[in-house]
Design an enzyme around this catalytic site. Structure first.
Site, PDB file in Angstrom:
ATOM      1  N   PHE A 396      68.350  -3.652  49.577  1.00 50.10           N
ATOM      2  CA  PHE A 396      67.262  -4.021  50.265  1.00 50.10           C
ATOM      3  C   PHE A 396      66.004  -3.861  49.526  1.00 50.10           C
ATOM      4  O   PHE A 396      65.701  -3.049  49.107  1.00 50.10           O
ATOM      5  CB  PHE A 396      66.982  -3.561  51.672  1.00 50.10           C
ATOM      6  CG  PHE A 396      68.387  -3.571  52.795  1.00 50.10           C
ATOM      7  CD1 PHE A 396      68.345  -4.843  53.571  1.00 50.10           C
ATOM      8  CD2 PHE A 396      69.286  -2.631  52.946  1.00 50.10           C
ATOM      9  CE1 PHE A 396      69.536  -4.738  54.350  1.00 50.10           C
ATOM     10  CE2 PHE A 396      70.170  -2.760  53.569  1.00 50.10           C
ATOM     11  CZ  PHE A 396      70.388  -3.828  54.548  1.00 50.10           C
ATOM     12  N   ASP A 397      65.179  -4.922  49.530  1.00 49.94           N
ATOM     13  CA  ASP A 397      63.966  -4.846  49.157  1.00 49.94           C
ATOM     14  C   ASP A 397      63.109  -4.348  50.360  1.00 49.94           C
ATOM     15  O   ASP A 397      63.669  -4.359  51.580  1.00 49.94           O
ATOM     16  CB  ASP A 397      63.421  -6.362  48.701  1.00 49.94           C
ATOM     17  CG  ASP A 397      61.918  -6.125  48.081  1.00 49.94           C
ATOM     18  OD1 ASP A 397      61.307  -4.960  47.829  1.00 49.94           O
ATOM     19  OD2 ASP A 397      61.056  -6.952  48.077  1.00 49.94           O
ATOM     20  N   GLY A 398      61.685  -3.701  50.257  1.00 49.40           N
ATOM     21  CA  GLY A 398      61.019  -3.272  50.847  1.00 49.40           C
ATOM     22  C   GLY A 398      60.324  -4.088  51.938  1.00 49.40           C
ATOM     23  O   GLY A 398      60.554  -4.596  53.072  1.00 49.40           O
TER      24      GLY A 398
END
Length: 543
Positions: A396-398
């Site tokens: 995941f990206d944040g």
């Protein structure tokens, strides 16, 4: 009463009897005279009876026209007298009357002279009487009626005496069915089978059936169980909706649809419905989800909190045959399909209780995001990459993926320095949730099930946080937010603006979620399967 009167009465009775007897004798004499006259007249007028070659009397059939003009029906005595005269030779008819003795003639005359009881006349419209039977037939029928059993035994005895069969010789050598089966041909074998007793045939068939089912039973006992598991209940499952273009490679069909239209596209799919489709970008991700389900069923046989994959597509139902064939070919456990026939399937996502929607169409992903459903556009890697088959890996990206896009708004409006000051000031304030926060929660709940069985190091699910944030200036707020949410991340990678591609090659995730297209394109070059999440400010920029 006196004796004189009794004697007188007896005399009167005897006198009356004598008078009656005298009257009867006179009447008898008169009838004899008249009878003799009639018989002589008839014998003179009637011709000789006709006979056949064997000497039998030939009679005409009785009919209505052959009756006498007086139309009187023949009496019973007349029919009896006629039936009694049977089989008289032509040569002896005249000689018999002359050669008979006088006593015989008188007895015949007396019999003929006896008066017969009158019979009522037969109506003209009634059926004629049946002709009299011959003497031999009547005699035979009377014998059969008197003793039918003796008559039947006599016939059988006569027929057995006429037929003489030679004694049956037993065969010199009897062979069993198995021996005859090896020597005779197939057709002869069938003939022999038909001659066997029915009970023996049934016993042989039962033995063959028992042997067959015993072999099948041993085969299945040696084969490992391959029964298809039942899908989980939708209210407990984590539903992942995948489009057909994301699951399989349908580039050729898409090209025909865009250039030649819907009818040609359907014709192409029907012609190639037995041709298996090649895997698409979401294929490896779906396979990894099935592996997690298998591990959960091993630890918890009655577990319902599992992944449930739904094939969601706007294809026509006729195309569904090729999709089903491809799904079964690869052993994918996809039981629920949604084929909308050209209409958008977004309206069915909520009805299917969808937790995550993956598609190759960015427009449909935008529609799903607006409906409040976590969605992403799938992109395949530019080159092949080896993926782990025993562990689901999700990266995941944040910002704008797990968290909201408020930090990106500050960076775009005030710059990077202002962003660092803002994050240090609000370090203890949790970030707002992003579109994929719910999916990370679902993965965390499943991970805890493995932790409860002491499977932390062998857990088939592993999550990654790959962000461009700096750990020193803004990383603390991210970790505290996850802790506040009660979520655990297995690996957190803070890159401080460095490219993400080389890191993703090391991770080899089955899917990587990001909201920036330049990060997506950089990861694609390294062969990473990516999913673009159009959310917040980046959604406006991509439009």
């Amino acid at each position: 009463m006196s004796q004189t009167s009794l004697k007188q009465k007896k005399k009167n009775d005897t006198g009356s009897k004598n008078s009656k007897d005298s009257i009867d004798t006179e009447k008898r004499k008169d009838s004899e005279k008249s009878g003799v006259g009639l018989s002589t007249q008839e014998s003179q007028e009637s011709p000789l009876p006709k006979t056949d070659s064997r000497g039998y009397v030939v009679r005409n059939q009785w009919s209505r026209t052959s009756r006498s003009p007086s139309t009187r029906a023949p009496s019973v005595d007349e029919t009896r007298s006629k039936s009694a005269s049977l089989k008289l030779p032509a040569s002896s008819t005249t000689s018999r009357t002359s050669s008979t003795s006088p006593s015989q003639q008188e007895s015949q005359k007396e019999l003929s002279a006896q008066p017969s009881p009158p019979t009522p006349p037969m109506p003209l419209d009634s059926s004629p009487p049946t002709p009299p039977e011959s003497y031999s037939q009547s005699r035979r029928s009377s014998k059969m009626q008197e003793n039918p059993e003796a008559w039947a035994h006599g016939i059988a005895r006569d027929s057995m005496q006429l037929r003489e069969y030679p004694p049956r010789t037993p065969p010199t050598e009897w062979k069993s069915y198995a021996q005859r089966r090896t020597t005779y041909s197939t057709q002869l074998d069938r003939d022999c089978l038909s001659e066997l007793p029915r009970q023996q045939q049934l016993e042989e068939e039962e033995e063959e059936d028992e042997a067959y089912w015993a072999s099948v039973r041993t085969l299945y006992e040696k084969t490992p169980s391959c029964s298809r598991p039942r899908p989980p209940k939708p209210k407990h499952a984590i539903t992942i909706a995948v489009s057909s273009r994301a699951l399989f490679n349908m580039v050729d069909g898409r090209k025909i649809f865009e250039e030649e239209g819907l009818e040609k596209y359907m014709e192409y799919q029907l012609t190639n419905e037995n041709v298996i489709l090649t895997p698409g970008p979401a294929f490896r991700f779906v396979k990894a989800l099935q592996h997690v389900n298998a591990r959960l069923r091993e630890l918890y046989p009655n577990e319902q909190h599992l992944f449930d994959i739904v094939l969601m597509t706007n294809n026509h139902a006729q195309v569904g045959v090729r999709l089903i064939n491809s799904v079964n070919h690869y052993g994918l456990l996809i039981d629920r399909f949604c084929l909308t026939g050209g209409k958008s399937p977004i309206g069915y996502l909520k009805a299917y209780l969808t937790n995550l929607y993956l598609s190759a169409d960015s427009e449909k992903v935008q529609e799903a995001i607006q409906e409040g459903i976590a969605s992403a556009t799938m992109f395949d890697g530019a080159k092949d990459m080896a993926y782990c088959d025993t562990q689901l890996r999700v990266a995941f990206d944040g910002d704008a993926v797990l968290f909201s896009d408020e930090s990106e708004h500050i960076t775009k409006e005030h710059g990077l320095d202002k962003f660092f000051q803002h994050e240090a000031l609000f370090e203890n304030k949790p970030l707002a949730q992003g579109p994929l926060k719910g999916f990370l929660e679902d993965l965390g709940r499943l991970q805890k099930k493995f932790y409860a069985k002491d499977e932390r190091l062998l857990c088939p699910i592993r999550t990654y946080l790959v962000t461009a944030r700096s750990a020193a200036s803004s990383g603390a707020r991210v970790l505290k937010t996850l802790r506040r949410w009660g979520l655990e991340i297995d690996e957190a990678l803070f890159l401080a603006g460095a490219p993400k591609g080389p890191i993703l090659v090391k991770i080899r995730p089955h899917i990587f979620f990001d909201d920036h297209m330049f990060h997506i394109e950089g990861a694609q070059k390294f062969g990473t399967i990516t999913a673009h999440v159009p959310y917040g400010i980046n959604q406006k920029m991509n439009n």
